[in-house]
Design an enzyme around this catalytic site. Structure first.
Site, PDB file in Angstrom:
ATOM      1  N   LYS A  73     -16.854   2.544   9.026  1.00 45.09           N
ATOM      2  CA  LYS A  73     -15.660   1.815   9.476  1.00 45.09           C
ATOM      3  C   LYS A  73     -15.553   1.847  10.991  1.00 45.09           C
ATOM      4  O   LYS A  73     -15.225   0.851  11.631  1.00 45.09           O
ATOM      5  CB  LYS A  73     -14.427   2.476   8.844  1.00 45.09           C
ATOM      6  N   ASN A 115       0.857  -1.183   0.000  1.00 45.80           N
ATOM      7  CA  ASN A 115       0.000   0.000   0.000  1.00 45.80           C
ATOM      8  C   ASN A 115       0.891   1.231   0.000  1.00 45.80           C
ATOM      9  O   ASN A 115       1.987   1.190   0.562  1.00 45.80           O
ATOM     10  CB  ASN A 115      -0.852   0.051   1.276  1.00 45.80           C
TER      11      ASN A 115
HETATM   12  O1  C5P Z   1     -10.244  -1.980   7.189  1.00 50.39           O
HETATM   13  P1  C5P Z   1      -9.772  -0.650   6.691  1.00 50.39           P
HETATM   14  O2  C5P Z   1      -8.421  -0.752   6.020  1.00 50.39           O
HETATM   15  O3  C5P Z   1     -10.753   0.016   5.851  1.00 50.39           O
HETATM   16  O4  C5P Z   1      -9.582   0.265   8.012  1.00 50.39           O
HETATM   17  C1  C5P Z   1      -8.526   1.098   8.282  1.00 50.39           C
HETATM   18  C2  C5P Z   1      -8.118   1.005   9.730  1.00 50.39           C
HETATM   19  O5  C5P Z   1      -7.998  -0.370  10.125  1.00 50.39           O
HETATM   20  C3  C5P Z   1      -6.760   1.616  10.004  1.00 50.39           C
HETATM   21  O6  C5P Z   1      -6.742   2.075  11.329  1.00 50.39           O
HETATM   22  C4  C5P Z   1      -5.823   0.415   9.820  1.00 50.39           C
HETATM   23  O7  C5P Z   1      -4.612   0.580  10.523  1.00 50.39           O
HETATM   24  C5  C5P Z   1      -6.647  -0.710  10.397  1.00 50.39           C
HETATM   25  N1  C5P Z   1      -6.421  -2.022   9.767  1.00 50.39           N
HETATM   26  C6  C5P Z   1      -5.875  -3.066  10.474  1.00 50.39           C
HETATM   27  N2  C5P Z   1      -5.701  -4.301   9.910  1.00 50.39           N
HETATM   28  C7  C5P Z   1      -6.093  -4.532   8.646  1.00 50.39           C
HETATM   29  C8  C5P Z   1      -6.666  -3.479   7.877  1.00 50.39           C
HETATM   30  C9  C5P Z   1      -6.797  -2.229   8.473  1.00 50.39           C
HETATM   31  O8  C5P Z   1      -5.505  -2.855  11.640  1.00 50.39           O
HETATM   32  N3  C5P Z   1      -5.911  -5.735   8.110  1.00 50.39           N
END
Ligand code: C5P
Length: 399
Positions: free
Chosen positions: A338, A210
């Site tokens: 979220k 990413n």
């Molecule tokens: O799930 P999403 O990526 O949309 O959400 C973002 C938040 O979730 C951020 O705080 C990111 O650090 C955390 N995250 C996580 N583990 C993942 C995906 C996102 O801790 N596998």
């Protein structure tokens, strides 16, 4: 960044080879907006001249308690009264002993005794002098008297020996001084932060990742440390230096980040999940480099990665959790969804396209009260505001 804008600092120098670092220290303080008045003991002037210190500070240097340049001839009162802090760097073993006993037989010790502002000292001496019982007694007494001791560092010494007693590097002194002026709403708290991207291997030389510079997460780690917390940073690969005062573990994949977080999460008061974690890993990653053998592109299969934030948020007796969301559109709607899905009280959202890799950012806080937008500012400044906002929202007694 003008972190020390409008601050008046008296830089005291006692005798030691580390005086050569003080010239650079003054430059770094001035760069950050501070007004610096330099006061040198006679011994300090043997190591570096007042001319040098005047040139880098832009102000006359004080070396004598009898100074006819001061209208009332009381430099010990005059110089310290407008000051926000006195920083003695380097502080020799002898000078610290004088401070402990309230001696006042030269301008710098007079000034310290007559001060009406905080005093910080950065010790600099041979390791045996540092470890000597009288020095350790003096350090303990100075702490008890409310004096802040910066360092000392560890490493190679000018005398050729190696150990504790080196004066902190100029930028470390500056970082300590900036932190000294910050409020301490997280004093005594333990904070775990994830930052940066994760990388997921396709084969030993190719990865999926990413976009994330790690700047926001690192700025939050620094801001949490400045606010008095003990900070552990779990970072994906970035080009950034380890933040001063922060313990860092560097990982590659989301699974490694998950495992590192789980290894550190016990006893944490706060978890701030800033990392741009890859949502999927490559299920059929190859242990050997994939060859371009004319059969077309490889068929990559994905498997979901663990959701680190949701896992920590669901832990009984786990830390208070803050999430982040970078979106390209519909920020308020997606951020709020979220926040609910992850089961957290506070989420920080931003529009990804404007802040990727930049040093400035614009964020909004989402919580039960709705959206609260912060003004665009440097990532460090925004991080300080976020730490303040987090501290006011965290339940008073976490554990
Ligand atoms: O799930 P999403 O990526 O949309 O959400 C973002 C938040 O979730 C951020 O705080 C990111 O650090 C955390 N995250 C996580 N583990 C993942 C995906 C996102 O801790 N596998």
């Amino acid at each position: 960044m003008q972190d020390l804008h409008n601050k008046r600092i008296v830089l005291g120098m006692s005798g030691g080879i580390a005086c050569y670092k003080s010239a650079d220290l003054v430059r770094r303080l001035v760069e950050r907006g501070a007004h610096v008045d330099v006061v040198m003991t006679d011994a300090a002037t043997r190591f570096i001249t007042p001319v040098t210190m005047q040139a880098v500070s832009g102000h006359p240097v004080y070396t004598d308690q009898w100074d006819a340049r001061i209208a009332n001839n009381m430099p010990h009162i005059d110089v310290s009264r407008g000051a926000d802090a006195i920083l003695v760097a380097p502080a020799s073993a002898d000078f610290m002993a004088k401070l402990v006993h309230g001696r006042a037989d030269d301008l710098l010790s007079l000034l310290c005794l007559a001060r009406a502002c905080p005093l910080l000292v950065a010790p600099a001496m041979n390791r045996e002098m540092w470890l000597a019982a009288p020095t350790q007694r003096n350090v303990a007494q100075l702490r008890a008297d409310g004096v802040s001791i910066l360092g000392p560092g560890n490493g190679q010494q000018a005398c050729g020996e190696t150990g504790d007693g080196r004066m902190l590097e100029p930028m470390e002194c500056v970082t300590e001084l900036i932190a000294f002026f910050q409020p301490k709403p997280l004093k005594g708290k333990r904070v775990l932060i994830t930052a940066g991207p994760t990388i997921e291997a396709i084969d030993p030389v190719r990865v999926i990742t990413n976009r994330s510079s790690g700047k926001t997460g690192y700025a939050l780690a620094r801001a949490a440390w400045e606010a008095g917390a003990q900070v552990t940073l779990i970072s994906g690969p970035t080009a950034l230096d380890q933040p001063y005062g922060v313990t860092r573990t560097v990982v590659d994949s989301a699974q490694q980040m998950h495992d590192a977080v789980m290894a550190h999460v016990a006893q944490q008061d706060l978890f701030i999940s800033v990392a741009a974690v890859a949502d999927w890993r490559v299920a059929n990653a190859s242990s050997e480099k994939l060859k371009k053998d004319g059969k077309g592109a490889p068929n990559i299969e994905f498997a979901p990665n663990p959701d680190i934030l949701a896992t920590v948020a669901a832990m009984p007796n786990g830390p208070w959790c803050v999430g982040f969301a970078a979106e390209t559109e519909n920020l308020a709607q997606y951020a709020e969804e979220k926040r609910k899905r992850k089961g957290i009280a506070m989420l920080v959202g931003n529009l990804a396209q404007h802040v990727m890799d930049a040093d400035h950012t614009t964020v909004s806080i989402f919580d039960d009260a709705g959206e609260h937008r912060l003004a665009t500012s440097s990532k460090q400044d925004v991080a300080r505001q976020l730490i303040e906002a987090i501290a006011t929202r965290m339940p008073a007694v976490i554990r």
